[in-house]
Design a protein around this motif. Structure first.
Motif, PDB file in Angstrom:
ATOM      1  N   PRO A 121       0.791  -1.239   0.000  1.00 48.13           N
ATOM      2  CA  PRO A 121       0.000   0.000   0.000  1.00 48.13           C
ATOM      3  C   PRO A 121       0.820   1.285   0.000  1.00 48.13           C
ATOM      4  N   SER A 122       1.948   1.317   0.720  1.00 51.89           N
ATOM      5  CA  SER A 122       2.746   2.541   0.754  1.00 51.89           C
ATOM      6  C   SER A 122       3.354   2.865  -0.602  1.00 51.89           C
ATOM      7  N   GLU A 123       3.573   1.840  -1.428  1.00 54.36           N
ATOM      8  CA  GLU A 123       4.085   2.064  -2.785  1.00 54.36           C
ATOM      9  C   GLU A 123       3.054   2.819  -3.618  1.00 54.36           C
ATOM     10  N   ASP A 124       1.794   2.474  -3.448  1.00 53.61           N
ATOM     11  CA  ASP A 124       0.695   3.169  -4.117  1.00 53.61           C
ATOM     12  C   ASP A 124       0.660   4.635  -3.683  1.00 53.61           C
ATOM     13  N   VAL A 125       0.839   4.888  -2.387  1.00 52.30           N
ATOM     14  CA  VAL A 125       0.857   6.254  -1.858  1.00 52.30           C
ATOM     15  C   VAL A 125       2.047   7.028  -2.415  1.00 52.30           C
ATOM     16  N   ALA A 218      11.483   5.731  -1.359  1.00 50.39           N
ATOM     17  CA  ALA A 218      11.314   4.369  -0.844  1.00 50.39           C
ATOM     18  C   ALA A 218       9.989   4.300  -0.105  1.00 50.39           C
ATOM     19  N   SER A 219       9.429   3.109  -0.038  1.00 57.40           N
ATOM     20  CA  SER A 219       8.165   2.914   0.675  1.00 57.40           C
ATOM     21  C   SER A 219       8.188   1.572   1.394  1.00 57.40           C
ATOM     22  N   ASP A 220       7.624   1.559   2.597  1.00 59.16           N
ATOM     23  CA  ASP A 220       7.509   0.323   3.384  1.00 59.16           C
ATOM     24  C   ASP A 220       8.843  -0.402   3.524  1.00 59.16           C
ATOM     25  N   CYS A 221       9.911   0.356   3.769  1.00 54.99           N
ATOM     26  CA  CYS A 221      11.240  -0.249   3.851  1.00 54.99           C
ATOM     27  C   CYS A 221      11.814  -0.266   5.265  1.00 54.99           C
ATOM     28  N   THR A 222      11.017   0.135   6.272  1.00 47.24           N
ATOM     29  CA  THR A 222      11.571   0.237   7.623  1.00 47.24           C
ATOM     30  C   THR A 222      11.023  -0.825   8.573  1.00 47.24           C
ATOM     31  N   PHE A 223      10.306  -1.819   8.018  1.00 49.67           N
ATOM     32  CA  PHE A 223       9.674  -2.829   8.881  1.00 49.67           C
ATOM     33  C   PHE A 223      10.716  -3.714   9.570  1.00 49.67           C
ATOM     34  N   GLU A 241      26.126  15.168  -2.729  1.00 50.63           N
ATOM     35  CA  GLU A 241      26.813  15.946  -1.704  1.00 50.63           C
ATOM     36  C   GLU A 241      26.804  17.436  -2.016  1.00 50.63           C
ATOM     37  N   ASN A 242      26.897  17.792  -3.279  1.00 52.48           N
ATOM     38  CA  ASN A 242      26.940  19.196  -3.676  1.00 52.48           C
ATOM     39  C   ASN A 242      25.574  19.623  -4.178  1.00 52.48           C
ATOM     40  N   GLY A 243      24.985  20.595  -3.510  1.00 50.39           N
ATOM     41  CA  GLY A 243      23.652  21.037  -3.894  1.00 50.39           C
ATOM     42  C   GLY A 243      22.587  20.306  -3.104  1.00 50.39           C
ATOM     43  N   PRO A 244      21.338  20.771  -3.205  1.00 52.63           N
ATOM     44  CA  PRO A 244      20.247  20.163  -2.427  1.00 52.63           C
ATOM     45  C   PRO A 244      19.922  18.746  -2.896  1.00 52.63           C
ATOM     46  N   SER A 245      19.636  17.877  -1.938  1.00 57.22           N
ATOM     47  CA  SER A 245      19.202  16.509  -2.241  1.00 57.22           C
ATOM     48  C   SER A 245      18.309  16.053  -1.096  1.00 57.22           C
ATOM     49  N   GLU A 246      17.470  15.037  -1.378  1.00 59.68           N
ATOM     50  CA  GLU A 246      16.456  14.646  -0.411  1.00 59.68           C
ATOM     51  C   GLU A 246      16.044  13.195  -0.604  1.00 59.68           C
ATOM     52  N   ALA A 247      15.795  12.511   0.492  1.00 60.23           N
ATOM     53  CA  ALA A 247      15.181  11.178   0.451  1.00 60.23           C
ATOM     54  C   ALA A 247      13.745  11.314   0.930  1.00 60.23           C
ATOM     55  N   ILE A 248      12.814  10.747   0.157  1.00 59.51           N
ATOM     56  CA  ILE A 248      11.385  10.796   0.480  1.00 59.51           C
ATOM     57  C   ILE A 248      10.934   9.372   0.766  1.00 59.51           C
ATOM     58  N   LEU A 249      10.575   9.110   2.017  1.00 59.57           N
ATOM     59  CA  LEU A 249      10.151   7.775   2.425  1.00 59.57           C
ATOM     60  C   LEU A 249       8.715   7.811   2.926  1.00 59.57           C
ATOM     61  N   PHE A 250       7.964   6.770   2.587  1.00 60.36           N
ATOM     62  CA  PHE A 250       6.623   6.591   3.137  1.00 60.36           C
ATOM     63  C   PHE A 250       6.623   5.293   3.935  1.00 60.36           C
ATOM     64  N   SER A 251       6.355   5.418   5.233  1.00 57.09           N
ATOM     65  CA  SER A 251       6.379   4.239   6.106  1.00 57.09           C
ATOM     66  C   SER A 251       5.392   4.407   7.252  1.00 57.09           C
ATOM     67  N   PRO A 252       4.595   3.375   7.539  1.00 52.21           N
ATOM     68  CA  PRO A 252       3.788   3.392   8.764  1.00 52.21           C
ATOM     69  C   PRO A 252       4.687   3.291   9.996  1.00 52.21           C
ATOM     70  N   LYS A 253       4.142   3.625  11.170  1.00 51.77           N
ATOM     71  CA  LYS A 253       4.925   3.532  12.411  1.00 51.77           C
ATOM     72  C   LYS A 253       5.297   2.092  12.721  1.00 51.77           C
ATOM     73  N   HIS A 303      -0.218   0.383  11.621  1.00 51.04           N
ATOM     74  CA  HIS A 303       0.371  -0.577  10.684  1.00 51.04           C
ATOM     75  C   HIS A 303       0.144  -0.222   9.222  1.00 51.04           C
ATOM     76  N   CYS A 304      -0.848   0.592   8.924  1.00 55.93           N
ATOM     77  CA  CYS A 304      -1.267   0.764   7.529  1.00 55.93           C
ATOM     78  C   CYS A 304      -1.073   2.166   6.967  1.00 55.93           C
ATOM     79  N   TYR A 305      -1.164   3.202   7.802  1.00 57.10           N
ATOM     80  CA  TYR A 305      -1.097   4.564   7.259  1.00 57.10           C
ATOM     81  C   TYR A 305       0.355   5.036   7.188  1.00 57.10           C
ATOM     82  N   PRO A 306       0.872   5.314   5.985  1.00 58.83           N
ATOM     83  CA  PRO A 306       2.270   5.719   5.860  1.00 58.83           C
ATOM     84  C   PRO A 306       2.476   7.202   6.180  1.00 58.83           C
ATOM     85  N   LEU A 307       3.444   7.470   7.025  1.00 57.69           N
ATOM     86  CA  LEU A 307       3.879   8.836   7.295  1.00 57.69           C
ATOM     87  C   LEU A 307       4.907   9.244   6.239  1.00 57.69           C
TER      88      LEU A 307
END
Length: 313
Positions: A121-125, A218-223, A241-253, A303-307
């Motif tokens: 489900p988090s992949e869909d989100v 990434a999604s649902d990778c912290t279980f 390393e040079n310039g702005p960069s960001e990781a965007i993760l969706f994971s439930p608690k 378990h289901c709602y990704p932050l």
């Protein structure tokens, strides 16, 4: 006389063994007993449709060419809800269709097989969020970690005008599916370069791609807590390393799993923010499930709602 509930209500452990037995079948079939299927749903928080943000249907059993495709596979057609967006065709396993060879591969490479089980489900989100924030990916170099079948990575490649999208997983069987689907959808990527990579999070060096990505998703990778340190280290290694960069993760608690991962992120010298309400449509559907919508039995926020977790240097 009180009823004997020990005979009428199977124990959760027994039900989980039934889920494993069902997963080991070569091809899912109609349940032998519909009441058994209903009971099994009570031990699993997964659902076939999830948030259903990217509509899909099965094109045909056995994939694009049923004569040459294993019976355990099918071709799923995803309709990206944007004007003039191309159809996305992904060959995937039927849900819960695993065999003993899958577990042998997991043992050999010290990986899990969750990417083969289903589209989570988090992949869909993540896919929906990506197409709703095109500017975060336009002209950027993007990598998806632990992608499974890579729905989000493919959506990013098709509609965001990213310069390059790398779709990665640690399971070589999963990456074979990704590469097949890259070949099948190559005409829909425009000028975006798309490739698949086997990437294990315990690799100390990823020399040819280290420090080169503007965006990691990434999604649902912290279980699995045993992978937390490796995932945090991999994110730090891959971020530009040079310039702005960001990781965007969706994971439930998922209990304290996400919290413990964020400890590893902090220990790696990275910074993070957490957002609970990041999209009105996703929040609306979340509240619908919380209020008992029957399309997602046993929905639980923890378990289901990704932050949304944003990680930066």
């Amino acid at each position: 006389m009180e009823p004997d509930h020990s005979r009428s209500a199977p124990k959760p452990s027994s039900l989980r063994w039934q889920i494993l037995r069902r997963a080991l079948r070569r091809r899912p079939s109609n349940p032998e007993n519909s009441s058994e299927e209903i009971i099994l749903d009570k031990v699993s928080r997964r659902t076939r449709n999830g948030f259903n943000l990217i509509p899909w249907h099965v094109v045909n059993e056995g994939g694009e060419d049923s004569d040459s495709v294993p019976k355990r596979d099918a071709c799923f057609c995803y309709s990206i809800p944007l004007p003039n967006a191309p159809k996305l065709l992904l060959r995937q396993r039927w849900e819960d269709c695993l065999d003993l060879n899958d577990f042998e591969v997991c043992n050999r490479y010290d990986i899990d097989n969750t990417g083969l089980v289903c589209q989570w489900p988090s992949e869909d989100v993540l896919a929906y969020y990506s197409m709703s924030h095109l500017g975060r990916f336009r002209s950027k170099r993007v990598i998806e970690l632990g992608s499974g079948y890579g729905l989000a990575g493919f959506v990013i490649a098709m509609v965001t005008e990213a310069s390059e999208v790398v779709i990665s997983d640690g399971n070589p069987q999963v990456v074979d599916y990704i590469q097949h689907n890259i070949d099948a959808n190559s005409a829909s990527f425009g000028s975006t370069k798309v490739k698949s990579v086997i990437l294990h999070w315990d690799q100390l060096q990823v020399s040819d791609i280290s420090g080169t990505f503007d965006v990691i998703v990434a999604s649902d990778c912290t279980f699995f807590k045993e992978f937390h340190e490796g995932l945090a280290r991999t994110i730090r290694c891959l971020l530009k390393e040079n310039g702005p960069s960001e990781a965007i993760l969706f994971s439930p608690k998922r209990g304290d799993s996400l919290e413990k991962f964020l400890v590893e992120v902090k220990d790696s010298g990275l910074h993070f923010t957490i957002t609970e309400t990041y999209d009105t449509e996703i929040w609306r559907r979340h509240n619908k499930f919380v209020n008992g919508d029957p399309s997602w039995p046993n929905y639980d926020s923890d378990h289901c709602y990704p932050l949304l977790v944003s990680i930066t240097r």
